[in-house]
Motif scaffolding. Structure first.
Motif, short mmCIF file in Angstrom:
data_model
loop_
_atom_site.label_atom_id
_atom_site.label_comp_id
_atom_site.label_asym_id
_atom_site.label_seq_id
_atom_site.Cartn_x
_atom_site.Cartn_y
_atom_site.Cartn_z
N UNK A 167 -7.48 2.94 5.45
CA UNK A 167 -8.00 4.31 5.57
C UNK A 167 -6.91 5.37 5.74
N UNK A 168 -5.75 4.95 6.31
CA UNK A 168 -4.73 5.97 6.61
C UNK A 168 -3.36 5.68 6.01
N UNK A 169 -3.14 4.44 5.57
CA UNK A 169 -1.80 4.07 5.11
C UNK A 169 -0.83 3.84 6.25
N UNK A 170 -1.35 3.70 7.48
CA UNK A 170 -0.48 3.44 8.63
C UNK A 170 -0.67 1.99 9.07
N UNK A 171 0.45 1.27 9.18
CA UNK A 171 0.38 -0.13 9.62
C UNK A 171 0.67 -0.23 11.11
N UNK A 172 -0.18 -0.99 11.81
CA UNK A 172 0.03 -1.27 13.24
C UNK A 172 -0.12 -2.79 13.41
N UNK B 220 0.83 -1.21 0.00
CA UNK B 220 0.00 0.00 0.00
C UNK B 220 0.87 1.27 0.00
N UNK B 221 2.20 1.10 0.05
CA UNK B 221 3.10 2.27 0.14
C UNK B 221 2.87 3.05 1.42
N UNK B 222 2.49 2.36 2.49
CA UNK B 222 2.14 3.02 3.75
C UNK B 222 3.35 3.25 4.66
N UNK B 223 3.07 3.73 5.89
CA UNK B 223 4.13 3.93 6.88
C UNK B 223 4.03 2.78 7.87
N UNK B 224 5.16 2.09 8.05
CA UNK B 224 5.11 0.88 8.86
C UNK B 224 5.42 1.18 10.33
N UNK C 101 12.17 6.96 12.24
CA UNK C 101 12.76 8.22 11.78
C UNK C 101 11.68 9.30 11.86
N UNK C 102 12.09 10.52 12.22
CA UNK C 102 11.13 11.59 12.46
C UNK C 102 10.20 11.82 11.25
N UNK C 103 10.77 11.78 10.05
CA UNK C 103 9.94 12.07 8.86
C UNK C 103 8.83 11.03 8.70
N UNK C 104 9.14 9.76 9.00
CA UNK C 104 8.12 8.70 8.88
C UNK C 104 7.05 8.86 9.96
N UNK C 105 7.51 9.21 11.16
CA UNK C 105 6.55 9.40 12.24
C UNK C 105 5.63 10.59 11.92
N UNK C 106 6.21 11.65 11.38
CA UNK C 106 5.41 12.83 11.01
C UNK C 106 4.37 12.45 9.96
N UNK C 107 4.81 11.65 9.00
CA UNK C 107 3.90 11.23 7.92
C UNK C 107 2.75 10.40 8.51
N UNK C 108 3.08 9.49 9.43
CA UNK C 108 2.05 8.65 10.05
C UNK C 108 1.08 9.53 10.86
N UNK C 109 1.63 10.50 11.60
CA UNK C 109 0.78 11.35 12.44
C UNK C 109 -0.17 12.17 11.58
N UNK C 110 0.35 12.68 10.48
CA UNK C 110 -0.48 13.49 9.57
C UNK C 110 -1.65 12.65 9.05
N UNK C 111 -1.36 11.40 8.68
CA UNK C 111 -2.39 10.53 8.16
C UNK C 111 -3.42 10.17 9.25
N UNK C 112 -2.94 9.92 10.46
CA UNK C 112 -3.84 9.53 11.55
C UNK C 112 -4.74 10.70 11.95
N UNK C 113 -4.22 11.93 11.82
CA UNK C 113 -5.01 13.11 12.16
C UNK C 113 -6.27 13.21 11.29
N UNK C 114 -6.21 12.64 10.10
CA UNK C 114 -7.35 12.78 9.17
C UNK C 114 -8.43 11.76 9.45
N UNK C 115 -8.22 10.88 10.37
CA UNK C 115 -9.20 9.81 10.66
C UNK C 115 -10.55 10.39 11.08
#
Ligand SMILES: Cc1ncc(COP(=O)(O)O)c(C=O)c1O
Length: 391
Positions: free
Chosen positions: A349-354, A33-37, A377-391
């Motif tokens: 829904x977010x591209x974030x894997x848990x 999915x090209x998501x953030x792991x 890495x900070x950039x990946x965490x930022x990307x995940x947070x941005x995606x989760x914020x849209x939930x």
């Protein structure tokens, strides 16, 4: 004779029980999915330069052959110094320290050397799946004692009730994966009392010992009165120096146990990778007394708070863990019949894997929980947070 591909695979009867399908499946789905792991517990921040240089110098200097089975002497000395300084454990580097193929290799060799098939080993739930699977793979049985949510307190009576005449050991992970629990001195003492009463080994995985937040304090079981002689303390540099792929861990145990543990470790691995041992040595010696360990803590504290805030505002129950680098979140607001389905919904829904919480419990439990790793890495965490914020 049928072609090989037509022959049904003949696996051992415990093989199906040790397959770790869900975490891997999530990582594959995340890649697709090209998501953030945030599923896999691998800290992918860069390794400290001195650690990298130590390994590079070793390779260029021709340190390519097997080392002594218990690891190079200078590294054992550095580990003994660190155990004294940071853990309060006094260990003889010649007789009581073994360098291992990660904490994982340390546990495997320990179990092979000290326990027998059919022995019972106690775990606290939620547990780290590898620990339980390793015990099961050695034909021992895992007895699970649940911790009490929401703050995962030890239930000393439940521990006592779980002991039988076949119980031989208790395995603890502090700070704990997945829930971030840091066992208090009082809880460790309660476990120590049971271990002494029933003559049990206590095997403690302290791999996250430097990831401690707020006012939590890491206490090593081996420092409690009477516990040094029955405790095997396991740790390593995988997480601290972000070198999970190097496979460098270590243990300290009483001098009469280490030779047997070392012998089984030798049988499986021969020795830990030589260049990695030199890298670990450089890190342990050159980073001692610097701000490295404090910086590691504050970086992860910041990341913890960042992800906790985002998860909380997105409607998850996300209490701040006291240790390790995972948030074990209550995720019933994500649709799904079970935790694996919830993890897939979240990825879609977010591209974030848990990781599905069920991976850390006995069957049928943990189905509303998801584990998120913030050792990223900070950039990946930022990307995940941005995606989760849209939930
Ligand atoms: C509790 C725990 N122990 C051990 C390990 C693996 O450690 P190592 O890389 O030293 O084998 C992990 C990795 O996720 C872990 O979470």
């Amino acid at each position: 004779m049928p072609a090989r591909s037509q022959v049904p695979a003949r696996l051992s009867h415990i093989a199906p029980a040790v397959v770790q399908s869900e975490i891997r499946a999530m990582s594959v789905a995340c890649d697709a999915a090209g998501g953030v792991n945030l599923a896999q517990g691998i800290c992918d921040t860069p390794a400290p330069t001195v650690v990298q240089q130590g390994a590079i110098d070793a390779i260029l200097g021709g340190r390519n052959i097997y080392t002594r089975l218990d690891g190079i002497a200078a590294l054992r000395d550095a580990i003994a110094a660190k155990l004294k300084e940071h853990n309060g454990i006094v260990a003889d580097p010649e007789k009581e320290v073994l360098v291992t193929n990660g904490a994982t290799g340390a546990l495997y060799a320990t179990l092979l050397a000290l326990l027998n098939p059919g022995d019972e080993v106690i775990f606290f739930e939620p547990f780290y799946g590898y620990h339980v699977s390793t015990v099961v793979s050695l034909r021992m049985s895992a007895t699970i004692v649940p911790l009490t949510p929401p703050d995962w307190k030890l239930d000393a009576q439940a521990l006592r009730d779980a002991i039988t005449d076949r119980t031989r050991a208790i395995i603890i992970n502090t700070p704990a994966n997945p829930c971030g629990k840091v066992y208090s001195r009082e809880e460790l003492q309660q476990i120590a009392d049971v271990a002494q009463e029933h003559d049990l080994y206590v095997i403690v995985d302290e791999i996250y010992e430097y990831f401690i937040y707020d006012d939590a304090k890491h206490v090593s079981m081996a420092t409690l009165p009477g516990m040094r002689e029955r405790t095997i303390t396991i740790s390593g540099v995988s997480k601290t120096f972000s070198v999970t792929g190097w496979r460098i861990g270590y243990l300290t145990a009483p001098a009469d146990l280490v030779p047997a543990i070392g012998y089984f470790h030798d049988l499986v691995y021969i020795c830990p990778p030589s260049p990695g041992q030199y890298g670990a040595l450089a890190g342990l010696t050159q980073l001692a007394g610097t701000s490295f360990y404090d910086d590691l803590k504050s970086e992860h504290l910041r990341k913890r708070d960042q992800l906790c805030e985002v998860l909380t505002s997105a409607g998850f129950g996300a209490p701040k863990p006291q240790g390790a680098y995972y948030i074990f979140a209550e995720a019933s607001r994500i649709p799904g019949a079970n935790a694996a389905e919830r993890a897939r919904t979240l990825l879609r829904e977010t591209g974030v894997a848990a990781v599905a919480g069920s991976a850390f419990f006995r069957e049928g439990r943990g189905e509303t929980m998801l584990r998120f790793c913030f050792g990223k890495q900070q950039a990946d965490l930022d990307r995940a947070c941005e995606a989760l914020r849209k939930l």
